[in-house]
Write a protein that holds these residues in place. Structure first.
Motif, PDB file in Angstrom:
ATOM      1  N   PRO A  22      14.801   9.550   5.619  1.00  0.00           N
ATOM      2  CA  PRO A  22      15.025   8.264   4.965  1.00  0.00           C
ATOM      3  C   PRO A  22      14.091   7.150   5.418  1.00  0.00           C
ATOM      4  CG  PRO A  22      16.611   8.487   6.717  1.00  0.00           C
ATOM      5  CD  PRO A  22      15.772   9.753   6.716  1.00  0.00           C
ATOM      6  N   ASP A  23      13.118   7.456   6.261  1.00  0.00           N
ATOM      7  CA  ASP A  23      12.142   6.439   6.653  1.00  0.00           C
ATOM      8  C   ASP A  23      11.021   6.393   5.622  1.00  0.00           C
ATOM      9  OD1 ASP A  23      13.453   5.787   9.072  1.00  0.00           O
ATOM     10  OD2 ASP A  23      12.567   7.556  10.020  1.00  0.00           O
ATOM     11  N   SER A  24      10.318   5.280   5.584  1.00  0.00           N
ATOM     12  CA  SER A  24       9.179   5.165   4.667  1.00  0.00           C
ATOM     13  C   SER A  24       7.916   5.619   5.386  1.00  0.00           C
ATOM     14  CB  SER A  24       9.029   3.733   4.169  1.00  0.00           C
ATOM     15  OG  SER A  24       8.783   2.870   5.258  1.00  0.00           O
ATOM     16  N   ASP A  90      14.292   3.652  -0.827  1.00  0.00           N
ATOM     17  CA  ASP A  90      15.353   2.882  -1.493  1.00  0.00           C
ATOM     18  C   ASP A  90      15.292   3.003  -3.018  1.00  0.00           C
ATOM     19  OD1 ASP A  90      13.118   1.391  -2.149  1.00  0.00           O
ATOM     20  OD2 ASP A  90      13.829  -0.457  -1.233  1.00  0.00           O
ATOM     21  N   CYS A  91      14.352   3.800  -3.522  1.00  0.00           N
ATOM     22  CA  CYS A  91      14.200   4.103  -4.957  1.00  0.00           C
ATOM     23  C   CYS A  91      13.607   2.965  -5.778  1.00  0.00           C
ATOM     24  CB  CYS A  91      15.517   4.551  -5.587  1.00  0.00           C
ATOM     25  SG  CYS A  91      16.165   6.056  -4.837  1.00  0.00           S
ATOM     26  N   ASP A  92      13.098   1.908  -5.165  1.00  0.00           N
ATOM     27  CA  ASP A  92      12.454   0.818  -5.905  1.00  0.00           C
ATOM     28  C   ASP A  92      10.974   1.173  -6.078  1.00  0.00           C
ATOM     29  OD1 ASP A  92      11.386  -1.460  -6.991  1.00  0.00           O
ATOM     30  OD2 ASP A  92      12.062  -2.796  -5.388  1.00  0.00           O
ATOM     31  N   PRO A  93      10.532   1.475  -7.309  1.00  0.00           N
ATOM     32  CA  PRO A  93       9.152   1.926  -7.514  1.00  0.00           C
ATOM     33  C   PRO A  93       8.104   0.808  -7.545  1.00  0.00           C
ATOM     34  CG  PRO A  93      10.293   1.880  -9.601  1.00  0.00           C
ATOM     35  CD  PRO A  93      11.308   1.497  -8.550  1.00  0.00           C
ATOM     36  N   VAL A 107       2.856   4.107  -5.073  1.00  0.00           N
ATOM     37  CA  VAL A 107       4.220   3.984  -4.571  1.00  0.00           C
ATOM     38  C   VAL A 107       5.022   5.183  -5.070  1.00  0.00           C
ATOM     39  CG1 VAL A 107       6.318   2.574  -4.578  1.00  0.00           C
ATOM     40  CG2 VAL A 107       4.067   1.455  -4.641  1.00  0.00           C
ATOM     41  N   ALA A 108       5.669   5.880  -4.134  1.00  0.00           N
ATOM     42  CA  ALA A 108       6.502   7.035  -4.489  1.00  0.00           C
ATOM     43  C   ALA A 108       7.962   6.741  -4.175  1.00  0.00           C
ATOM     44  CB  ALA A 108       6.057   8.272  -3.718  1.00  0.00           C
ATOM     45  N   VAL A 109       8.832   7.304  -5.001  1.00  0.00           N
ATOM     46  CA  VAL A 109      10.280   7.184  -4.798  1.00  0.00           C
ATOM     47  C   VAL A 109      10.901   8.574  -4.926  1.00  0.00           C
ATOM     48  CG1 VAL A 109      10.381   4.796  -5.643  1.00  0.00           C
ATOM     49  CG2 VAL A 109      10.696   6.687  -7.246  1.00  0.00           C
ATOM     50  N   PRO A 110      12.126   8.740  -4.397  1.00  0.00           N
ATOM     51  CA  PRO A 110      12.800  10.035  -4.540  1.00  0.00           C
ATOM     52  C   PRO A 110      12.964  10.381  -6.010  1.00  0.00           C
ATOM     53  CG  PRO A 110      13.973   8.629  -2.977  1.00  0.00           C
ATOM     54  CD  PRO A 110      12.916   7.790  -3.626  1.00  0.00           C
ATOM     55  N   PRO A 111      12.897  11.654  -6.361  1.00  0.00           N
ATOM     56  CA  PRO A 111      12.979  12.846  -5.520  1.00  0.00           C
ATOM     57  C   PRO A 111      11.632  13.357  -5.012  1.00  0.00           C
ATOM     58  CG  PRO A 111      13.172  13.510  -7.810  1.00  0.00           C
ATOM     59  CD  PRO A 111      13.057  12.012  -7.791  1.00  0.00           C
ATOM     60  N   TRP A 112      10.639  12.480  -4.906  1.00  0.00           N
ATOM     61  CA  TRP A 112       9.357  12.795  -4.278  1.00  0.00           C
ATOM     62  C   TRP A 112       8.545  13.848  -5.033  1.00  0.00           C
ATOM     63  CZ3 TRP A 112       9.421   8.702  -1.654  1.00  0.00           C
ATOM     64  CH2 TRP A 112      10.505   8.311  -0.871  1.00  0.00           C
ATOM     65  N   VAL A 117       5.516   8.924  -8.785  1.00  0.00           N
ATOM     66  CA  VAL A 117       4.510   8.084  -8.141  1.00  0.00           C
ATOM     67  C   VAL A 117       3.959   7.105  -9.162  1.00  0.00           C
ATOM     68  CG1 VAL A 117       2.296   8.070  -6.916  1.00  0.00           C
ATOM     69  CG2 VAL A 117       3.931   9.919  -6.507  1.00  0.00           C
ATOM     70  N   ARG A 118       3.862   5.842  -8.780  1.00  0.00           N
ATOM     71  CA  ARG A 118       3.325   4.784  -9.636  1.00  0.00           C
ATOM     72  C   ARG A 118       2.096   4.194  -8.962  1.00  0.00           C
ATOM     73  NH1 ARG A 118       7.050   6.929 -11.600  1.00  0.00           N
ATOM     74  NH2 ARG A 118       8.933   6.128 -12.544  1.00  0.00           N
ATOM     75  N   ALA A 119       1.169   3.693  -9.759  1.00  0.00           N
ATOM     76  CA  ALA A 119      -0.046   3.057  -9.239  1.00  0.00           C
ATOM     77  C   ALA A 119      -0.029   1.572  -9.589  1.00  0.00           C
ATOM     78  CB  ALA A 119      -1.290   3.719  -9.822  1.00  0.00           C
ATOM     79  N   TYR A 120      -0.525   0.750  -8.647  1.00  0.00           N
ATOM     80  CA  TYR A 120      -0.599  -0.695  -8.828  1.00  0.00           C
ATOM     81  C   TYR A 120      -1.916  -1.206  -8.268  1.00  0.00           C
ATOM     82  CZ  TYR A 120       4.450  -0.272  -9.399  1.00  0.00           C
ATOM     83  OH  TYR A 120       5.699   0.090  -9.825  1.00  0.00           O
ATOM     84  N   ASP A 121      -2.357  -2.365  -8.771  1.00  0.00           N
ATOM     85  CA  ASP A 121      -3.492  -3.021  -8.140  1.00  0.00           C
ATOM     86  C   ASP A 121      -2.953  -3.945  -7.045  1.00  0.00           C
ATOM     87  OD1 ASP A 121      -2.625  -5.404  -9.334  1.00  0.00           O
ATOM     88  OD2 ASP A 121      -4.257  -5.454 -10.799  1.00  0.00           O
ATOM     89  N   ARG A 122      -3.839  -4.626  -6.333  1.00  0.00           N
ATOM     90  CA  ARG A 122      -3.413  -5.445  -5.204  1.00  0.00           C
ATOM     91  C   ARG A 122      -2.528  -6.620  -5.614  1.00  0.00           C
ATOM     92  NH1 ARG A 122      -7.105  -6.357  -1.632  1.00  0.00           N
ATOM     93  NH2 ARG A 122      -8.767  -5.172  -2.570  1.00  0.00           N
TER      94      ARG A 122
END
Length: 143
Positions: A22-24, A90-93, A107-112, A117-122
């Motif tokens: 459960p750690d990031s 915490d499941c917040d993508p 950014v990855a969230v469960p179930p991994w 996985v989502r991609a974002y810019d800065r």
């Protein structure tokens, strides 16, 4: 706008996140120009040879003792990290203010799984994540 990553890299990062749960986890990513990648499932089509593709990572614990002594991250060569992978158990993508921001953040969230996985810019703007079936060339090692 799109960001590119190898399917193998995203799969391994998801495994790291699952193992840490459960750690990031927060991992620096390196990119390789598409023209320098070796396709694993047919030719790479529709990607310019100069397009950076996230292809490698630096182990999250590498250099931890150096960071503790010098107060800065010395494990990755300066200017050679093109992105960052973070897991959110915490499941917040979305990207959070506590994430280490880079030009590209995955950014990855469960179930991994790679689909999680989502991609974002800065700036936190969502990008299309395109998975590429290729891998970075491995240097020749003496036998």
């Amino acid at each position: 706008m799109s960001t590119y990553a190898t399917r193998a890299l995203v799969s391994v990062l998801c495994e790291l996140a699952a193992d840490a749960d459960p750690d990031s986890v927060s991992v620096r990513l390196a990119a390789t120009p598409a023209g320098e990648l070796e396709p694993t499932d047919g030719p790479l089509s529709g990607i310019d040879a100069a397009t950076p593709v996230l292809s490698d990572f630096y182990f999250p614990d590498a250099g931890a003792s150096l960071s503790g002594v010098f107060g800065m991250d010395l494990a990755a060569p300066a200017g050679q990290t093109a992105g960052r992978f973070v897991s959110h158990p915490d499941c917040d993508p979305s990207v959070s203010v506590t994430d280490d921001l880079h030009a590209t953040v995955l950014v990855a969230v469960p179930p991994w799984t790679p689909a999680d996985v989502r991609a974002y810019d800065r700036n936190g703007t969502r990008l299309d994540l395109v998975l590429v079936d290729a891998e970075a060339e491995q240097p020749d090692t003496p036998v």
